[in-house]
Design a protein around this motif. Structure first.
Motif, PDB file in Angstrom:
ATOM      1  N   TRP A 198      -3.598 -17.207  -4.385  1.00  0.00           N
ATOM      2  CA  TRP A 198      -4.107 -16.369  -3.753  1.00  0.00           C
ATOM      3  C   TRP A 198      -5.955 -16.361  -3.905  1.00  0.00           C
ATOM      4  O   TRP A 198      -6.486 -16.142  -4.742  1.00  0.00           O
ATOM      5  N   TRP A 208      -7.222  -5.497  -1.607  1.00  0.00           N
ATOM      6  CA  TRP A 208      -8.078  -4.070  -2.553  1.00  0.00           C
ATOM      7  C   TRP A 208      -8.246  -3.093  -1.818  1.00  0.00           C
ATOM      8  O   TRP A 208      -8.089  -2.563  -1.765  1.00  0.00           O
ATOM      9  N   ARG A 237      -8.975 -10.965   7.735  1.00  0.00           N
ATOM     10  CA  ARG A 237      -7.680 -11.331   7.213  1.00  0.00           C
ATOM     11  C   ARG A 237      -7.290 -12.442   8.644  1.00  0.00           C
ATOM     12  O   ARG A 237      -6.387 -13.503   8.061  1.00  0.00           O
ATOM     13  N   PHE A 257      -9.238  -8.417   0.175  1.00  0.00           N
ATOM     14  CA  PHE A 257      -8.788  -8.158   1.562  1.00  0.00           C
ATOM     15  C   PHE A 257      -7.420  -7.275   1.332  1.00  0.00           C
ATOM     16  O   PHE A 257      -7.922  -5.790   1.897  1.00  0.00           O
ATOM     17  N   LEU A 309       4.584  -5.122   9.725  1.00  0.00           N
ATOM     18  CA  LEU A 309       3.151  -4.238   8.949  1.00  0.00           C
ATOM     19  C   LEU A 309       2.110  -4.003   9.952  1.00  0.00           C
ATOM     20  O   LEU A 309       0.877  -3.359  10.320  1.00  0.00           O
ATOM     21  N   ILE A 362      -6.395   2.571   3.244  1.00  0.00           N
ATOM     22  CA  ILE A 362      -4.523   3.060   3.305  1.00  0.00           C
ATOM     23  C   ILE A 362      -4.795   3.914   3.150  1.00  0.00           C
ATOM     24  O   ILE A 362      -4.134   5.063   3.708  1.00  0.00           O
ATOM     25  N   VAL A 371      -9.013 -13.359   0.442  1.00  0.00           N
ATOM     26  CA  VAL A 371      -7.417 -12.851   0.297  1.00  0.00           C
ATOM     27  C   VAL A 371      -6.827 -11.498  -0.570  1.00  0.00           C
ATOM     28  O   VAL A 371      -6.948 -10.298  -0.310  1.00  0.00           O
ATOM     29  N   ILE A 392       1.756 -10.056 -10.592  1.00  0.00           N
ATOM     30  CA  ILE A 392       0.637  -9.120 -10.116  1.00  0.00           C
ATOM     31  C   ILE A 392      -0.919  -9.146 -10.558  1.00  0.00           C
ATOM     32  O   ILE A 392      -1.528  -8.792  -9.697  1.00  0.00           O
ATOM     33  N   SER A 408       6.643  -5.111  -5.940  1.00  0.00           N
ATOM     34  CA  SER A 408       5.957  -6.037  -7.046  1.00  0.00           C
ATOM     35  C   SER A 408       5.693  -6.097  -7.883  1.00  0.00           C
ATOM     36  O   SER A 408       5.965  -6.969  -9.370  1.00  0.00           O
ATOM     37  N   PHE A 409       5.981  -4.448  -9.291  1.00  0.00           N
ATOM     38  CA  PHE A 409       6.481  -4.615 -10.178  1.00  0.00           C
ATOM     39  C   PHE A 409       7.860  -5.533 -10.463  1.00  0.00           C
ATOM     40  O   PHE A 409       8.501  -6.082 -11.857  1.00  0.00           O
ATOM     41  N   GLY A 444       3.982 -18.827  -2.766  1.00  0.00           N
ATOM     42  CA  GLY A 444       3.037 -18.091  -1.785  1.00  0.00           C
ATOM     43  C   GLY A 444       4.383 -16.616  -2.469  1.00  0.00           C
ATOM     44  O   GLY A 444       5.079 -16.244  -2.829  1.00  0.00           O
ATOM     45  N   HIS A 445       4.736 -16.062  -0.535  1.00  0.00           N
ATOM     46  CA  HIS A 445       4.748 -14.998  -0.739  1.00  0.00           C
ATOM     47  C   HIS A 445       6.296 -15.392  -0.495  1.00  0.00           C
ATOM     48  O   HIS A 445       6.545 -16.398   0.243  1.00  0.00           O
ATOM     49  N   PHE A 494       6.628   1.755   3.841  1.00  0.00           N
ATOM     50  CA  PHE A 494       5.941   0.623   2.681  1.00  0.00           C
ATOM     51  C   PHE A 494       5.892  -0.026   1.292  1.00  0.00           C
ATOM     52  O   PHE A 494       6.097  -0.738   0.803  1.00  0.00           O
ATOM     53  N   TYR A 545       5.171  -7.583   5.860  1.00  0.00           N
ATOM     54  CA  TYR A 545       3.764  -7.939   6.540  1.00  0.00           C
ATOM     55  C   TYR A 545       3.721  -8.241   7.831  1.00  0.00           C
ATOM     56  O   TYR A 545       2.507  -7.177   8.091  1.00  0.00           O
ATOM     57  N   ASN A 564      -8.245  -3.151   1.825  1.00  0.00           N
ATOM     58  CA  ASN A 564      -6.892  -2.806   3.128  1.00  0.00           C
ATOM     59  C   ASN A 564      -6.388  -1.261   2.150  1.00  0.00           C
ATOM     60  O   ASN A 564      -5.871  -0.616   2.647  1.00  0.00           O
ATOM     61  N   ALA A 565      -5.631  -2.180   0.414  1.00  0.00           N
ATOM     62  CA  ALA A 565      -4.812  -0.426  -0.026  1.00  0.00           C
ATOM     63  C   ALA A 565      -5.720   0.585  -0.449  1.00  0.00           C
ATOM     64  O   ALA A 565      -5.423   1.175  -0.285  1.00  0.00           O
TER      65      ALA A 565
HETATM   66  C1  HEM Z   1      -0.637  -0.871  -7.375  1.00  0.00           C
HETATM   67  C2  HEM Z   1      -0.566  -1.565  -5.782  1.00  0.00           C
HETATM   68  C3  HEM Z   1      -0.283  -2.304  -5.582  1.00  0.00           C
HETATM   69  C4  HEM Z   1       0.118  -3.494  -5.807  1.00  0.00           C
HETATM   70  C5  HEM Z   1       0.248  -3.272  -7.639  1.00  0.00           C
HETATM   71  C6  HEM Z   1       0.217  -4.994  -5.074  1.00  0.00           C
HETATM   72  C7  HEM Z   1       1.000  -5.588  -5.844  1.00  0.00           C
HETATM   73  C8  HEM Z   1       0.566  -7.099  -4.633  1.00  0.00           C
HETATM   74  C9  HEM Z   1       1.192  -7.875  -4.825  1.00  0.00           C
HETATM   75  C10 HEM Z   1       1.516  -8.449  -6.293  1.00  0.00           C
HETATM   76  C11 HEM Z   1       1.247  -9.095  -3.893  1.00  0.00           C
HETATM   77  C12 HEM Z   1       1.898 -10.275  -3.241  1.00  0.00           C
HETATM   78  C13 HEM Z   1       2.760 -10.176  -3.291  1.00  0.00           C
HETATM   79  C14 HEM Z   1       3.695 -11.747  -2.912  1.00  0.00           C
HETATM   80  O1  HEM Z   1       3.664 -12.043  -3.162  1.00  0.00           O
HETATM   81  O2  HEM Z   1       4.449 -11.345  -1.229  1.00  0.00           O
HETATM   82  C15 HEM Z   1       0.847  -8.140  -2.457  1.00  0.00           C
HETATM   83  C16 HEM Z   1       0.700  -8.328  -1.108  1.00  0.00           C
HETATM   84  C17 HEM Z   1       0.222  -7.747  -0.604  1.00  0.00           C
HETATM   85  N1  HEM Z   1      -0.762  -5.871  -0.030  1.00  0.00           N
HETATM   86 FE1  HEM Z   1      -0.096  -4.812  -2.590  1.00  0.00          FE
HETATM   87  N2  HEM Z   1      -0.256  -4.346  -3.788  1.00  0.00           N
HETATM   88  C18 HEM Z   1      -0.199  -2.188  -4.060  1.00  0.00           C
HETATM   89  C19 HEM Z   1      -0.966  -1.812  -2.859  1.00  0.00           C
HETATM   90  C20 HEM Z   1      -0.730  -2.140  -1.477  1.00  0.00           C
HETATM   91  C21 HEM Z   1      -1.093  -0.886  -0.648  1.00  0.00           C
HETATM   92  C22 HEM Z   1      -1.184   0.035  -0.794  1.00  0.00           C
HETATM   93  C23 HEM Z   1      -1.015  -1.711   0.620  1.00  0.00           C
HETATM   94  C24 HEM Z   1      -0.787  -1.291   2.291  1.00  0.00           C
HETATM   95  C25 HEM Z   1      -0.149  -0.290   2.427  1.00  0.00           C
HETATM   96  C26 HEM Z   1      -0.892  -3.112   0.603  1.00  0.00           C
HETATM   97  C27 HEM Z   1      -0.362  -4.308   0.771  1.00  0.00           C
HETATM   98  C28 HEM Z   1       0.132  -5.407   0.392  1.00  0.00           C
HETATM   99  C29 HEM Z   1       0.245  -6.357   2.010  1.00  0.00           C
HETATM  100  C30 HEM Z   1      -0.258  -6.510   3.486  1.00  0.00           C
HETATM  101  C31 HEM Z   1       0.268  -7.677   1.252  1.00  0.00           C
HETATM  102  C32 HEM Z   1       0.321  -9.231   2.111  1.00  0.00           C
HETATM  103  C33 HEM Z   1      -1.732  -9.531   1.797  1.00  0.00           C
HETATM  104  C34 HEM Z   1      -1.766 -10.978   2.115  1.00  0.00           C
HETATM  105  O3  HEM Z   1      -0.494 -11.804   2.395  1.00  0.00           O
HETATM  106  O4  HEM Z   1      -3.016 -11.086   2.812  1.00  0.00           O
HETATM  107  N3  HEM Z   1      -0.247  -3.221  -1.380  1.00  0.00           N
HETATM  108  N4  HEM Z   1       0.631  -6.748  -3.025  1.00  0.00           N
END
Ligand code: HEM
Ligand code: HEM
Length: 229
Positions: A15, A24, A79, A22, A138, A30, A19, A212, A200-201, A126-127, A192, A135, A26-27
Protein backbone atom coordinates in the motif's frame (compact mmCIF):
# COMPACT_ATOMS: atom_id res chain seq x y z
CA UNK A 1 8.09 -26.10 14.96
CA UNK A 2 10.00 -23.81 12.67
CA UNK A 3 10.97 -20.43 14.07
CA UNK A 4 10.36 -17.20 12.18
CA UNK A 5 14.05 -16.84 11.34
CA UNK A 6 14.16 -20.09 9.35
CA UNK A 7 11.13 -19.26 7.17
CA UNK A 8 11.73 -17.61 3.76
CA UNK A 9 9.75 -14.43 4.51
CA UNK A 10 10.18 -11.34 2.38
CA UNK A 11 8.90 -7.81 2.58
CA UNK A 12 6.54 -6.53 -0.13
CA UNK A 13 5.60 -2.85 -0.42
CA UNK A 14 1.85 -3.17 -1.05
CA UNK A 15 0.00 0.00 0.00
CA UNK A 16 1.65 3.19 -1.25
CA UNK A 17 1.48 6.33 0.89
CA UNK A 18 -1.43 7.88 -1.12
CA UNK A 19 -3.50 4.71 -0.62
CA UNK A 20 -2.82 4.72 3.12
CA UNK A 21 -3.61 8.42 3.46
CA UNK A 22 -6.81 7.86 1.44
CA UNK A 23 -7.76 4.97 3.73
CA UNK A 24 -7.48 6.87 6.98
CA UNK A 25 -8.98 10.13 5.71
CA UNK A 26 -11.84 8.07 4.30
CA UNK A 27 -12.33 6.02 7.48
CA UNK A 28 -12.28 9.10 9.76
CA UNK A 29 -14.58 11.16 7.54
CA UNK A 30 -17.08 8.29 7.23
CA UNK A 31 -17.17 7.84 11.01
CA UNK A 32 -17.77 11.61 11.41
CA UNK A 33 -20.42 11.60 8.67
CA UNK A 34 -22.25 8.62 10.14
CA UNK A 35 -22.26 10.02 13.70
CA UNK A 36 -23.27 13.57 12.69
CA UNK A 37 -25.71 12.26 10.06
CA UNK A 38 -27.35 10.03 12.67
CA UNK A 39 -27.75 13.06 14.96
CA UNK A 40 -29.21 15.15 12.11
CA UNK A 41 -31.79 12.41 11.56
CA UNK A 42 -32.46 12.04 15.31
CA UNK A 43 -31.81 15.45 16.92
CA UNK A 44 -31.49 15.49 20.72
CA UNK A 45 -32.42 18.13 23.26
CA UNK A 46 -29.20 18.67 25.17
CA UNK A 47 -27.62 21.50 27.18
CA UNK A 48 -31.06 22.45 28.35
CA UNK A 49 -29.85 25.13 30.76
CA UNK A 50 -29.39 27.46 27.77
CA UNK A 51 -32.20 29.01 25.81
CA UNK A 52 -32.43 27.52 22.30
CA UNK A 53 -31.27 30.81 20.74
CA UNK A 54 -28.12 30.66 22.91
CA UNK A 55 -27.17 27.21 21.62
CA UNK A 56 -25.40 26.31 18.44
CA UNK A 57 -24.67 22.62 18.98
CA UNK A 58 -26.86 21.46 16.12
CA UNK A 59 -25.23 24.05 13.86
CA UNK A 60 -21.85 22.49 14.69
CA UNK A 61 -23.18 18.99 14.01
CA UNK A 62 -24.36 20.10 10.58
CA UNK A 63 -21.15 22.06 9.92
CA UNK A 64 -19.03 18.97 10.71
CA UNK A 65 -21.26 16.87 8.44
CA UNK A 66 -20.92 19.24 5.48
CA UNK A 67 -17.18 19.86 5.99
CA UNK A 68 -16.53 16.11 6.29
CA UNK A 69 -18.74 15.65 3.20
CA UNK A 70 -16.42 17.86 1.12
CA UNK A 71 -13.29 16.11 2.45
CA UNK A 72 -14.84 12.70 1.80
CA UNK A 73 -15.75 13.70 -1.78
CA UNK A 74 -12.33 15.08 -2.79
CA UNK A 75 -10.57 12.17 -1.11
CA UNK A 76 -12.71 9.78 -3.15
CA UNK A 77 -11.94 11.67 -6.39
CA UNK A 78 -8.24 11.41 -5.55
CA UNK A 79 -8.51 7.63 -5.04
CA UNK A 80 -10.21 7.24 -8.44
CA UNK A 81 -7.27 9.11 -10.00
CA UNK A 82 -4.79 6.91 -8.07
CA UNK A 83 -6.50 3.79 -9.38
CA UNK A 84 -5.08 4.77 -12.82
CA UNK A 85 -1.54 5.73 -11.75
CA UNK A 86 -0.90 3.67 -8.60
CA UNK A 87 0.82 0.30 -8.24
CA UNK A 88 -0.70 -3.00 -9.35
CA UNK A 89 -2.47 -3.53 -6.01
CA UNK A 90 -4.16 -0.11 -6.11
CA UNK A 91 -5.23 -0.20 -9.78
CA UNK A 92 -8.85 -0.27 -10.91
CA UNK A 93 -8.24 -3.68 -12.47
CA UNK A 94 -7.73 -5.19 -9.00
CA UNK A 95 -11.26 -4.13 -8.01
CA UNK A 96 -13.33 -4.73 -11.11
CA UNK A 97 -13.64 -8.48 -11.63
CA UNK A 98 -12.85 -9.40 -15.22
CA UNK A 99 -10.80 -12.61 -14.94
CA UNK A 100 -11.88 -16.12 -13.98
CA UNK A 101 -9.23 -16.39 -11.21
CA UNK A 102 -10.76 -13.36 -9.50
CA UNK A 103 -14.15 -15.09 -9.19
CA UNK A 104 -12.50 -18.35 -8.05
CA UNK A 105 -10.45 -16.48 -5.44
CA UNK A 106 -13.57 -14.64 -4.17
CA UNK A 107 -15.43 -17.96 -3.86
CA UNK A 108 -12.50 -19.61 -2.06
CA UNK A 109 -12.17 -16.67 0.36
CA UNK A 110 -15.88 -16.91 1.13
CA UNK A 111 -15.42 -20.60 1.99
CA UNK A 112 -12.37 -20.00 4.19
CA UNK A 113 -13.29 -16.72 5.94
CA UNK A 114 -17.07 -16.74 6.20
CA UNK A 115 -18.53 -20.22 5.65
CA UNK A 116 -15.48 -21.90 7.24
CA UNK A 117 -15.96 -25.00 5.07
CA UNK A 118 -12.31 -24.89 3.95
CA UNK A 119 -9.35 -24.51 6.29
CA UNK A 120 -6.79 -22.78 4.08
CA UNK A 121 -6.85 -20.91 0.81
CA UNK A 122 -4.33 -19.15 -1.38
CA UNK A 123 -2.98 -15.96 0.09
CA UNK A 124 -3.15 -12.81 -2.05
CA UNK A 125 -0.50 -10.12 -1.73
CA UNK A 126 -2.95 -7.24 -2.31
CA UNK A 127 -6.66 -7.46 -1.52
CA UNK A 128 -8.25 -10.85 -1.83
CA UNK A 129 -11.00 -10.62 -4.46
CA UNK A 130 -13.85 -10.97 -2.00
CA UNK A 131 -12.53 -7.89 -0.18
CA UNK A 132 -11.99 -6.12 -3.52
CA UNK A 133 -15.61 -6.83 -4.49
CA UNK A 134 -16.90 -5.35 -1.23
CA UNK A 135 -14.75 -2.22 -1.81
CA UNK A 136 -16.25 -1.92 -5.29
CA UNK A 137 -19.79 -2.22 -3.86
CA UNK A 138 -18.92 0.33 -1.17
CA UNK A 139 -17.59 2.68 -3.84
CA UNK A 140 -21.07 2.79 -5.43
CA UNK A 141 -22.67 3.49 -2.04
CA UNK A 142 -20.11 6.32 -1.58
CA UNK A 143 -21.11 7.80 -4.95
CA UNK A 144 -24.76 7.54 -3.94
CA UNK A 145 -24.04 9.42 -0.67
CA UNK A 146 -22.14 12.11 -2.55
CA UNK A 147 -24.94 12.65 -5.09
CA UNK A 148 -27.78 12.59 -2.54
CA UNK A 149 -25.78 14.54 0.10
CA UNK A 150 -24.76 17.35 -2.24
CA UNK A 151 -28.24 17.26 -3.81
CA UNK A 152 -29.74 18.00 -0.36
CA UNK A 153 -27.06 20.57 0.33
CA UNK A 154 -27.85 22.48 -2.89
CA UNK A 155 -31.04 23.75 -1.26
CA UNK A 156 -28.99 25.49 1.47
CA UNK A 157 -25.94 26.65 -0.47
CA UNK A 158 -25.05 29.05 -3.25
CA UNK A 159 -21.78 27.25 -4.02
CA UNK A 160 -21.48 25.72 -7.49
CA UNK A 161 -20.44 22.23 -6.40
CA UNK A 162 -23.65 21.21 -4.59
CA UNK A 163 -25.65 22.61 -7.50
CA UNK A 164 -24.05 20.04 -9.82
CA UNK A 165 -26.12 17.46 -7.94
CA UNK A 166 -29.39 19.38 -7.53
CA UNK A 167 -31.10 17.26 -10.24
CA UNK A 168 -31.28 14.25 -7.89
CA UNK A 169 -33.94 15.88 -5.67
CA UNK A 170 -36.79 16.08 -8.23
CA UNK A 171 -35.67 12.74 -9.68
CA UNK A 172 -36.10 10.97 -6.32
CA UNK A 173 -39.40 12.65 -5.48
CA UNK A 174 -38.32 15.55 -3.22
CA UNK A 175 -36.09 16.30 -0.21
CA UNK A 176 -37.87 13.92 2.15
CA UNK A 177 -37.23 10.89 -0.07
CA UNK A 178 -33.62 11.87 -0.71
CA UNK A 179 -33.02 12.22 3.04
CA UNK A 180 -34.70 8.86 3.66
CA UNK A 181 -32.44 7.04 1.17
CA UNK A 182 -29.37 8.99 2.30
CA UNK A 183 -30.16 7.81 5.83
CA UNK A 184 -30.72 4.17 4.83
CA UNK A 185 -27.42 4.11 2.90
CA UNK A 186 -25.60 5.15 6.10
CA UNK A 187 -26.29 1.69 7.50
CA UNK A 188 -24.26 0.12 4.68
CA UNK A 189 -21.16 1.85 6.15
CA UNK A 190 -21.97 0.71 9.67
CA UNK A 191 -22.40 -2.94 8.60
CA UNK A 192 -19.32 -2.76 6.33
CA UNK A 193 -17.13 -1.29 9.10
CA UNK A 194 -18.01 -3.97 11.65
CA UNK A 195 -17.26 -6.83 9.22
CA UNK A 196 -14.22 -5.07 7.69
CA UNK A 197 -12.48 -4.38 11.00
CA UNK A 198 -13.24 -7.91 12.21
CA UNK A 199 -11.83 -9.49 9.01
CA UNK A 200 -8.74 -7.23 9.07
CA UNK A 201 -7.94 -8.45 12.58
CA UNK A 202 -8.81 -12.04 11.60
CA UNK A 203 -6.33 -11.99 8.68
CA UNK A 204 -3.69 -10.32 10.79
CA UNK A 205 -3.96 -12.95 13.53
CA UNK A 206 -4.45 -16.06 11.37
CA UNK A 207 -1.90 -15.28 8.66
CA UNK A 208 0.66 -13.38 10.72
CA UNK A 209 1.92 -11.29 7.80
CA UNK A 210 1.12 -7.77 8.96
CA UNK A 211 -2.30 -7.14 7.38
CA UNK A 212 -3.11 -4.26 9.72
CA UNK A 213 0.35 -2.75 9.93
CA UNK A 214 0.37 -2.72 6.09
CA UNK A 215 -2.43 -0.13 6.01
CA UNK A 216 -0.30 1.99 8.36
CA UNK A 217 3.24 1.43 7.01
CA UNK A 218 2.66 -0.14 3.58
CA UNK A 219 4.60 -3.39 4.00
CA UNK A 220 3.35 -6.98 4.15
CA UNK A 221 5.39 -10.10 4.84
CA UNK A 222 5.07 -13.00 2.43
CA UNK A 223 6.43 -16.51 2.20
CA UNK A 224 7.40 -17.45 -1.31
CA UNK A 225 5.62 -20.80 -1.06
CA UNK A 226 2.38 -19.26 0.16
CA UNK A 227 1.31 -16.28 -1.86
CA UNK A 228 -0.66 -15.90 -5.03
CA UNK A 229 0.23 -12.93 -7.21
C1 HEM B 1 -9.78 0.33 12.97
C2 HEM B 1 -10.30 0.57 11.80
C3 HEM B 1 -9.81 -0.02 10.48
C4 HEM B 1 -8.80 -0.91 10.22
C5 HEM B 1 -7.86 -1.61 11.18
C6 HEM B 1 -8.77 -1.11 8.79
C7 HEM B 1 -7.90 -1.94 8.11
C8 HEM B 1 -7.83 -2.07 6.74
C9 HEM B 1 -6.89 -2.91 6.05
C10 HEM B 1 -5.87 -3.80 6.75
C11 HEM B 1 -7.10 -2.76 4.71
C12 HEM B 1 -6.37 -3.49 3.59
C13 HEM B 1 -7.08 -4.82 3.59
C14 HEM B 1 -6.97 -5.64 2.38
O1 HEM B 1 -5.88 -6.03 2.02
O2 HEM B 1 -8.03 -5.90 1.76
C15 HEM B 1 -8.18 -1.83 4.54
C16 HEM B 1 -8.68 -1.40 3.32
C17 HEM B 1 -9.82 -0.62 3.18
N1 HEM B 1 -10.60 -0.12 4.23
FE1 HEM B 1 -10.18 -0.22 6.19
N2 HEM B 1 -9.77 -0.35 8.21
C18 HEM B 1 -10.43 0.33 9.22
C19 HEM B 1 -11.50 1.19 9.09
C20 HEM B 1 -12.16 1.43 7.89
C21 HEM B 1 -13.38 2.20 7.76
C22 HEM B 1 -14.15 2.88 8.91
C23 HEM B 1 -13.68 2.23 6.43
C24 HEM B 1 -14.86 2.89 5.75
C25 HEM B 1 -16.09 2.74 6.17
C26 HEM B 1 -12.66 1.47 5.72
C27 HEM B 1 -12.63 1.28 4.35
C28 HEM B 1 -11.64 0.61 3.67
C29 HEM B 1 -11.52 0.58 2.22
C30 HEM B 1 -12.48 1.28 1.24
C31 HEM B 1 -10.37 -0.16 1.93
C32 HEM B 1 -9.79 -0.40 0.53
C33 HEM B 1 -8.77 0.71 0.36
C34 HEM B 1 -8.23 0.80 -1.04
O3 HEM B 1 -8.09 -0.23 -1.70
O4 HEM B 1 -7.92 1.93 -1.46
N3 HEM B 1 -11.76 1.00 6.63
N4 HEM B 1 -8.62 -1.42 5.79
C1 HEM C 1 -20.51 8.32 4.23
C2 HEM C 1 -21.17 9.35 3.79
C3 HEM C 1 -22.40 9.94 4.47
C4 HEM C 1 -23.20 9.44 5.46
C5 HEM C 1 -23.06 8.12 6.20
C6 HEM C 1 -24.26 10.43 5.69
C7 HEM C 1 -25.30 10.29 6.60
C8 HEM C 1 -26.34 11.18 6.76
C9 HEM C 1 -27.51 10.97 7.57
C10 HEM C 1 -27.80 9.71 8.38
C11 HEM C 1 -28.30 12.08 7.48
C12 HEM C 1 -29.64 12.31 8.20
C13 HEM C 1 -30.76 11.93 7.27
C14 HEM C 1 -32.09 11.97 8.00
O1 HEM C 1 -32.35 11.04 8.76
O2 HEM C 1 -32.84 12.94 7.82
C15 HEM C 1 -27.63 13.02 6.62
C16 HEM C 1 -28.12 14.28 6.28
C17 HEM C 1 -27.50 15.12 5.37
N1 HEM C 1 -26.31 14.89 4.72
FE1 HEM C 1 -25.17 13.22 4.81
N2 HEM C 1 -24.04 11.51 4.87
C18 HEM C 1 -22.92 11.24 4.11
C19 HEM C 1 -22.36 12.05 3.14
C20 HEM C 1 -22.80 13.32 2.84
C21 HEM C 1 -22.17 14.20 1.90
C22 HEM C 1 -20.94 13.84 1.02
C23 HEM C 1 -22.87 15.35 1.90
C24 HEM C 1 -22.55 16.57 1.07
C25 HEM C 1 -22.41 17.74 1.58
C26 HEM C 1 -23.97 15.22 2.85
C27 HEM C 1 -24.94 16.17 3.11
C28 HEM C 1 -26.04 15.98 3.91
C29 HEM C 1 -27.13 16.95 4.06
C30 HEM C 1 -27.23 18.29 3.33
C31 HEM C 1 -28.04 16.41 4.98
C32 HEM C 1 -29.34 17.07 5.46
C33 HEM C 1 -28.99 17.99 6.60
C34 HEM C 1 -30.16 18.77 7.11
O3 HEM C 1 -31.24 18.72 6.53
O4 HEM C 1 -29.98 19.44 8.16
N3 HEM C 1 -23.88 13.95 3.42
N4 HEM C 1 -26.44 12.45 6.19
Amino acid sequence: MATATTLPYRRVYVWELPVRVFHWVNAISIVLLAVTGFLIGWPQTIWMSDEPYQQYWFGWVRFIHFAAGYIFFFNLLFRVYWSFVGNEYARWSSYIPHRKEQFLNAWETLKVDILQTKEKGKISVGHNYLAALTYLGLFFVMLFQVVTGFGLYAGMSDAWLPWLFAWIVPLMGGDAWVRQWHHIAMWAFVVFTVIHVYLSFYHDVVEGRGTISAIVGGWKFERDDEFDK
